[in-house]
Write an enzyme that holds these catalytic residues in place. Structure first.
Site, mmCIF file in Angstrom:
data_model
loop_
_atom_site.group_PDB
_atom_site.id
_atom_site.type_symbol
_atom_site.label_atom_id
_atom_site.label_comp_id
_atom_site.label_asym_id
_atom_site.label_seq_id
_atom_site.Cartn_x
_atom_site.Cartn_y
_atom_site.Cartn_z
ATOM 1 C CE LYS A 122 46.228 -84.597 22.892
ATOM 2 N NZ LYS A 122 45.471 -83.808 21.924
ATOM 3 C CB SER A 179 43.635 -80.967 22.551
ATOM 4 O OG SER A 179 44.148 -81.517 21.362
ATOM 5 C CB SER A 202 48.153 -80.468 22.834
ATOM 6 O OG SER A 202 46.819 -80.900 22.738
#
Length: 642
Positions: free
Chosen positions: A103, A100, A155
């Site tokens: 991101k 993640s 997230s």
């Protein structure tokens, strides 16, 4: 939206590329690279790095040779964001999955192409993405700028997909890779906007450069990651960031998938400068324990690195520093145990009224939890928006946003073996397990089938494998785990002893939790004692009890054939409540905050603290207990009540 429709102009990309290339060429030329694996002996002999006459006149030095921090990550980098200097690094150019952390690029690209704060719509495909964080509904419309909050706080994989689909998913992912090329992230590639794909890869060095760009040019994105929560008219999103509240934290992003392990980009303001703090970035890939890795690297920097004075080729050291020994793993694991957590009913009403729906506010006075290696508690009910009330006398279903808040507070593992976890049926139970996994909280006491429920949850710290099993003695019997059915472990399982024996063989030390006893009784009963003693005889080390909602007595127990500290067990029959809305007595508005130092040889140091709830259900007062040493042969065979 199609990029060829005017949202992205190639002329703009070319100009931006020239600007960023010049900026990062300067940024990169100032790097002093020291690989702590290949050149560990040279870390302490790093030469001061001279800056250009027109730039800031700072340099760093490290007097201590060979004082390398303990880091589990496969690759990491510690660098100064203002000068571009690299202080410590390992495998900085080796590619690993980013999870993640991807991101950050998703947010950067969406921010750049968002024209006039567009409105995106939640699609079926986005909702089908793995993970439930975000709490979106099919067809729901939301400002692109609002989507940055679930993306960076919780997230949310759904938020990443909603953004990408709004701007044409294929073109969006292509733009992510183009942006990486513009920023000279030569070893970085993206396959999706969420980081679920193992083909989303980068290096510790590329992530450092990305962090440097966002820190200087898009600081508003970092500011989002420092928020505890954010609300709009329909949603409240809580941060699951472990570093919130840590001294000097400037923002960042972490991630986890099985292929990537734990990843992180974390920025801190660190007091190592002659004239104040320095902005330091730490990037990690392939970590087994990101929080401890970052903590150890920060400690190393604070003890060994100093910026100051006018840099020059022959500059002497500005400040003398005393040497420190080589960093070694501690000889013990610090465990913290909390009682029942129930954030529905009166607690939910209080959070909505007093904290605007921000569940993380409940933990704002419990920063002490992050000092422990492992934090365990009992989750008294599902955390889900699925299922239906089965009609119990008291039925609980917590808002899903409590899960990121629990992670952000420092909770490592939760027992789901209790009488309320099935209040809204199988669907809510399954959803709760998925949300815990998505937020990197381990669970025990139940699973998607019997095999998972019987397998101990294992957390490895400092080379010690600590296992957890959970059992309920209070039902619900219909929710027992079966070969092909989700459910819980029951103390009435005919294989009770076998399950514990098998689990104990897979770990160094096994902790077994029981949801047992009678409500509001301050003394344990014979059944609790029988189950606890039997579990220790089967190989358990520590027994943790929940359900009575009040604190009960503790006990040191060992079987008659025990001859060493490793087989001496400790029992806390009931920890009481950690967060619950039982305001009718003082005893239910407090609980035991049990700290145990578990040493390699099996000896223990136990501290029974008391934590009290205030009138808005925040744990806000910790009454410290006295540390007790427990080891063989001081403890003879049999039991000793404490």
């Amino acid at each position: 939206m199609n990029f060829s429709g005017g949202k992205i102009r190639w002329g703009f990309l070319v100009i931006l590329g020239i600007i960023v290339s010049v900026s990062f060429a300067s940024f990169s030329l100032r790097n002093a690279i020291h690989d702590t694996v290949a050149q560990s002996a040279n870390v302490g002999n790093a030469s001061p790095v001279a800056q250009a006459d027109t730039g800031p006149k700072y340099f760093y030095f490290n007097k201590i040779s060979g004082a390398i921090p303990k880091v589990t990550a496969s690759a990491y980098l510690v660098g100064d964001l203002d000068t571009g200097e690299i202080i410590l690094t390992k495998n900085q150019n080796q590619k690993f999955p980013t999870a993640s952390v991807s991101k950050l690029m998703t947010a950067l690209v969406a921010d750049e192409i968002n024209g006039g704060d567009e409105v995106a719509q939640v699609t079926k495909r986005a909702l089908a993405t793995y993970g439930e964080n975000g709490g979106f509904r099919l067809g729901e419309k939301m400002k692109v700028s609002d989507l940055f909050y679930p993306l960076l706080l919780e997230s949310s994989n759904d938020a990443a997909e909603i953004l990408a689909e709004h701007f044409d998913r294929e073109a969006f992912v292509k733009k992510m890779n183009q942006e990486a090329a513009i920023l000279q992230l030569s070893e970085t590639s993206y396959e999706d906007p969420s980081g679920l794909s193992p083909k989303n890869q980068s290096t510790a060095y590329d992530l450092f450069k990305l962090a440097g760009f966002i820190h200087k040019e898009k600081h508003e994105l970092l500011d989002i990651t420092t928020l505890r929560s954010y609300s709009n008219k329909k949603h409240n999103w809580s941060s699951n960031n472990q570093f919130l509240g840590d001294s000097g934290y400037l923002g960042g992003k972490s991630g986890f998938t099985d292929p990537a392990k734990e990843t992180a980009v974390s920025l801190f303001s660190v007091p190592i400068g002659e004239n104040g703090n320095r902005s330091i970035a730490i990037t990690l890939l392939g970590s087994k324990d990101r929080y401890k890795d970052v903590e150890n690297l920060l400690k190393f920097v604070k003890k060994n690195i100093y910026y100051g004075g006018v840099a020059g080729a022959n500059t002497a050291w500005i400040k003398q520093k005393d040497g420190i020994p080589e960093i070694k793993d501690p000889d013990f694991v610090t465990l913290s145990f909390l009682g029942d957590i129930m954030l529905d009913r009166g607690v939910k009403s209080s959070v909505l009224k007093n904290f605007g729906g921000d569940y993380s506010a409940l933990f704002e006075k419990m920063g002490v939890l992050k000092k422990s290696d492992i934090v365990f508690a009992n989750l008294e009910g599902p955390a889900s928006d699925k299922g239906s009330d089965r009609g119990n006398l008291y039925s609980f279903e917590m808002d899903p946003s409590v899960v990121p808040a629990l992670k952000g507070a420092g909770i490592s593992i939760l027992s789901v073996a209790n009488n309320h976890i099935g209040d809204f049926g199988h669907e809510a139970f399954i959803d709760t397990l998925a949300r815990l996994k998505e937020n990197e909280i381990q669970y025990t006491g139940g699973g998607i089938n019997r095999a998972e429920a019987e397998t101990p949850a294992v957390i490895e710290k400092y080379g010690m494998k600590i296992g957890f099993l959970g059992f309920t003695d209070k039902g619900p019997e219909w929710l027992r785990a079966k070969d092909d059915q989700t459910g819980l472990l029951s103390v009435n399982d005919p294989r009770f002893d076998e399950i514990i024996v098998n689990a104990s063989k897979q770990v160094d030390y096994l902790i077994v939790s029981f949801h047992f006893g009678e409500e509001y009784e301050k003394k344990h009963n014979n059944r609790q004692e029988k189950l606890a003693h039997e579990a220790i005889d089967d190989g358990a080390k520590i027994i943790i009890g929940t359900h009575p909602h009040v604190m009960e007595d503790t006990e040191v127990y060992s079987s008659k054939d025990c001859t060493q500290s490793s087989c001496v067990g400790y029992i806390a029959y009931s920890l009481g409540n950690f967060i619950f809305d039982q305001i009718f007595s003082a005893d239910t508005m407090k609980g035991m905050f049990l700290n145990i130092k578990l040493y390699r040889d099996g000896s223990m140091a136990v501290t029974k603290n008391t934590v009290r709830l205030n009138d808005v259900f925040q744990p806000d007062t910790v009454v410290p207990g006295k540390e007790e040493k427990i080891k063989f042969p001081e403890v003879k065979s049999g039991a000793l009540l404490l």
